[in-house]
Enzyme design. Structure first.
Site, PDB file in Angstrom:
ATOM      1  N   HIS A 363     -11.697   1.622   7.956  1.00  0.00           N
ATOM      2  CA  HIS A 363     -12.097   0.282   8.417  1.00  0.00           C
ATOM      3  C   HIS A 363     -12.715  -0.541   7.316  1.00  0.00           C
ATOM      4  O   HIS A 363     -12.460  -1.728   7.168  1.00  0.00           O
ATOM      5  CB  HIS A 363     -13.144   0.404   9.527  1.00  0.00           C
ATOM      6  CG  HIS A 363     -12.540   0.861  10.804  1.00  0.00           C
ATOM      7  ND1 HIS A 363     -13.262   1.469  11.785  1.00  0.00           N
ATOM      8  CD2 HIS A 363     -11.280   0.799  11.234  1.00  0.00           C
ATOM      9  CE1 HIS A 363     -12.459   1.760  12.776  1.00  0.00           C
ATOM     10  NE2 HIS A 363     -11.263   1.369  12.469  1.00  0.00           N
ATOM     11  N   CYS A 675       8.787  -5.594   1.100  1.00  0.00           N
ATOM     12  CA  CYS A 675       7.428  -5.949   1.485  1.00  0.00           C
ATOM     13  C   CYS A 675       6.396  -4.894   1.096  1.00  0.00           C
ATOM     14  O   CYS A 675       5.293  -4.872   1.607  1.00  0.00           O
ATOM     15  CB  CYS A 675       7.347  -6.233   2.983  1.00  0.00           C
ATOM     16  SG  CYS A 675       7.896  -4.861   3.998  1.00  0.00           S
TER      17      CYS A 675
END
Ligand code: PEP
Ligand code: MG
Length: 757
Positions: A363, A675
């Protein structure tokens, strides 16, 4: 033997510094092998020699003084060949080098084994004996095993000295590199502030409470205080990150809620325990359970629980508030950084982040990327308790920390930072000009996004579309699956912000190292397991809700494309297409004016490379995920610092695969984009243009650099370069050839600190 080994390793692990670790090694090994001498020599880079660092059996005055150059004496020979030498009588060996100071002339038998860590020889472990007899196989195997186990401990102890500027033998050292993994790109210099959990949950004794009611009330007050802190921190960073990214703090508040952890603690207090004991019990149970899971995300939940509960404990212990002094150029370091720790640093003081544990998908790394803070994760060799106040360089591009930087290196990095800032400011003018090569070949530059802040930044950089919206990112920051309506709102934001430009939304790509706490996937080998499309096809309800949300979000905008991750065969594409069509039909039946979007497939697996044509026939576009493709082609875990040096998108096998995909897609007349991170590497971008990629999709921070390089190079020159590198056999050589071409084009400064390896 095994027991002896274990005991020695445990003792050495517990040693307080390098010297005492070495002393333990020589004493214990001498005992275990019942030999007369045991010594450790360590390599000292500063004087280019192996220094006798500890010995039981040789004369004490030799320790710290005697040294042997590389290749000198038997010790030098062991180190040079990185192989053991086992001799009946050392003195008869041509390399024997007698040093009077040691008094070793009486010892004939010699066994030396190298101490090797990450391929480099740290030193040599030697045992000697008076008797003229070779050490037997068992003894040799024991010493080799021990040396392999001790290498990591010695490396760590050496790192502790290095961060203080000292080599093993006490010489001055600088610029020690501590490898990790890039969490967020960019470079910064600053002073370390180490943060620890505020209270220690492992040290709480069991005790009974006299007044249960009062204890519950006290606990609830402390719980509320932490919840209040979380809300405040949420507000404090509100101007730095978007609303949806701050959801995490709401998750923390609710984890502590009455019906969650809080309730379990209260139940335990009701059984008579005092609040601190009840909290520690409940917290440790949860932590243990989560930690036992091999799943990365769930292990991270253990980190959240430890952090939150230790904050509650801190209030329960009624300690004086800890006031951390954050320097103006704080590099925040912790064993395991949490978003809460990050949020506590006052705005404008945070220069960089380093976490000893964790990966690029933790996170804190996700938030750091959003906030543009250079971050290194998984810097496992960093000696945490010696770091406070030390100056370091955080190289978020390479994923490494440089300790004790010399003036020369500092100046070099300062110049790089300044140059990059000026360069970026100088590139502003390119925002609105098209990305065309010097001979007018058009390439489209799109961006990769995950959160709303990425969208805002991307538009600022003149992005022409979104080539990859990682839809799992908002899922990762949530505490349960977002509902169809919630997803519709998230997707609508991205589509609206970019309209009429195209937005490519990838269906949920969880599994591997991206797991949801509320949907645990516990597997031995997650990167080869239940990941991406494999999960969502097995759970059509999740897939359908997501696709319905995407389609609903695009009503009236019609700039949506849908992309499928982790495809390994045509059946997966066919099944996904059926579900997408079903979602579309359902929405039409609900009288919603949806339009069927273009569908694309990601080429991320070697199997897909060789099926490009078959896959391309089924869909509207192809997009290469070079991060995973590199990982799977080279069999190198993209999050493992140990093998990071093997991970290179310039590997000839990767370039060949990419070239193959483009030509196959072109034969089917389907547009092809890329990508992965390599699209944002200016050098790689030139090769990708030459291969024929129509669109390069990248991190927004790389966009203008790539545009500038492409505008300075002609397609013809790029194709010449490609022809040249496709003949080469080595990634490093290819990288150098690319650098040289850009140097000749006068744009080499754009390359510095923006490479992918
Ligand atoms: C990739 O694998 O290259 C990619 C773009 O997907 P992700 O990095 O999200 O796995
Ligand atoms: Mg991928």
């Amino acid at each position: 033997m095994l027991d002896q080994l274990r005991v020695i390793v445990q003792r050495v692990n517990a040693a307080k510094n390098l010297q005492s670790a070495l002393n333990i090694i020589v004493r214990r090994v001498r005992e275990a092998l019942n030999t007369q001498v045991c010594s450790v020599y360590l390599y000292d880079t500063d004087i280019n020699s192996h220094v006798l660092m500890a010995s039981e059996g040789l004369k004490a005055q030799a320790v710290g003084h005697v040294s042997l150059e590389i290749g000198e004496g038997l010790v030098g020979l062991v180190a040079k060949h990185a192989e053991p030498i086992n001799l009946q009588d050392a003195s008869t060996h041509p390399s024997y080098h007698y040093i009077e100071e040691t008094g070793e002339e009486v010892f004939h038998a010699f066994l030396g084994v190298p101490i090797i860590h990450h391929r480099s020889v740290l030193g040599v472990l030697v045992v000697q004996h008076e008797e003229r007899r070779a050490f037997d196989e068992g003894e040799e195997a024991f010493l080799i095993t021990l040396s392999a186990q001790l290498a990591g401990v010695i490396a760590h102890a050496e790192a502790t000295g290095a961060i203080q500027g000292l080599s093993p033998s006490g010489h001055k050292v600088s610029d020690t590199v501590f490898p990790g993994i890039s969490g967020s790109s960019g470079v910064s210099i600053g002073r370390i502030v180490v943060v620890f959990p505020p209270a220690d949950l492992s040290q709480i004794p069991e005790r009974q409470t006299k007044d249960i009611e009062k204890e519950i009330e006290f606990f609830n007050n402390c719980l509320n205080a932490v919840q209040e802190d979380m809300r405040e921190l949420n507000a404090q960073i509100a101007d730095q990150i978007a609303e949806e990214e701050r959801q995490l703090f709401d998750v923390y508040v609710s984890m502590l809620d009455d019906d969650a952890l809080g309730n379990e603690v209260v139940e335990r207090i009701k059984m008579g325990s005092w609040a601190q004991g009840a909290l520690a019990y409940v917290a440790n149970e949860h932590i243990r359970n989560f930690e036992m899971m091999s799943d990365n995300y769930l292990r991270e939940r253990a980190v959240d629980i430890r952090d939150l509960c230790s904050r509650v404990l801190f209030y329960l212990q009624q300690k004086e508030p800890i006031t951390t002094e954050y320097s103006e150029d704080t590099i925040l370091v912790s064993e395991e950084l949490t978003p809460v720790m990050l949020a506590e640093v006052p705005k404008n003081k945070l220069n960089g982040l380093i976490s000893v544990k964790g990966s690029g998908n933790s996170h804190v790394a996700i938030l750091a990327r959003t906030m543009g803070i250079p971050t290194v994760m998984g810097a496992v060799d960093l000696p945490l308790n010696k770091l406070d106040g030390k100056q370091v360089i955080v190289d978020g591009y390479k994923g490494e920390v440089i300790g004790n930087p010399s003036d020369i290196v500092l100046t070099r990095y300062r110049n790089t930072i300044k140059e990059q800032d000026e360069l970026i400011a100088g590139l502003e003018d390119l925002k609105d000009v098209p990305c065309v090569s010097a001979d007018d070949h058009r390439v489209h530059l799109w961006v990769n996004t995950g959160l709303m802040s990425d969208v805002t930044k991307s538009l600022d950089q003149g992005a022409e579309g979104i080539g990859l919206f990682r839809t799992e990112v908002p899922f990762l920051l949530s505490e349960r699956f977002p509902s169809e309506q919630e997803q519709t709102e998230i997707y609508r934001e991205q589509l609206e912000a970019f309209a009429p430009k195209l937005v490519t939304m990838r269906t949920l790509d969880i599994g591997g190292d991206k797991d949801l706490s509320y949907f645990p996937i516990d597997e031995e080998n997650p990167f080869l397991g239940w990941r991406g499309i494999r999960v969502t096809l097995d759970h059509p309800e999740i897939f359908m809700a997501q696709v319905r949300a995407m389609l609903r979000a695009s009503i009236g905008l019609e700039n949506l494309q849908i992309m499928l991750p982790m495809i390994s065969n045509v059946n997966e594409v066919n099944s996904a297409l059926q579900l997408i069509k079903r979602a579309y039909r359902e929405l039409l039946q609900e009288h919603l004016n949806v339009k069927f979007p273009p569908i694309g497939v990601m080429i991320e697996l070697p199997a897909a490379v060789y099926q490009t044509r078959a896959l391309a026939r089924l869909v509207d576009f192809i997009s290469v995920g070079s991060n995973d493709l590199t990982q799977y082609l080279l069999a190198v875990d993209r999050n493992n610092p140990r093998v990071a040096n093997l991970y290179s998108a310039f590997h000839p096998a990767v370039l060949n695969a990419l070239y193959h995909v483009v030509s196959e897609a072109q034969q089917e007349e389907k547009p092809v984009s890329i990508c992965g991170e390599m699209a944002g590497d200016p050098g790689a971008a030139v090769l990708l243009m030459a291969m024929g990629f129509d669109t390069l999709s990248m991190n927004s921070a790389a966009l203008l650099k790539v545009k500038s390089v492409i505008r300075s190079v002609s397609l013809e020159a790029a194709q010449d370069l490609l022809d040249q590198v496709m003949q080469m056999e080595d990634a490093q050589m290819i990288r150098s050839a690319v650098d040289l071409t850009l140097y000749n084009a006068g744009v080499d400064r754009l390359l510095r600190s923006s490479r992918t390896n």
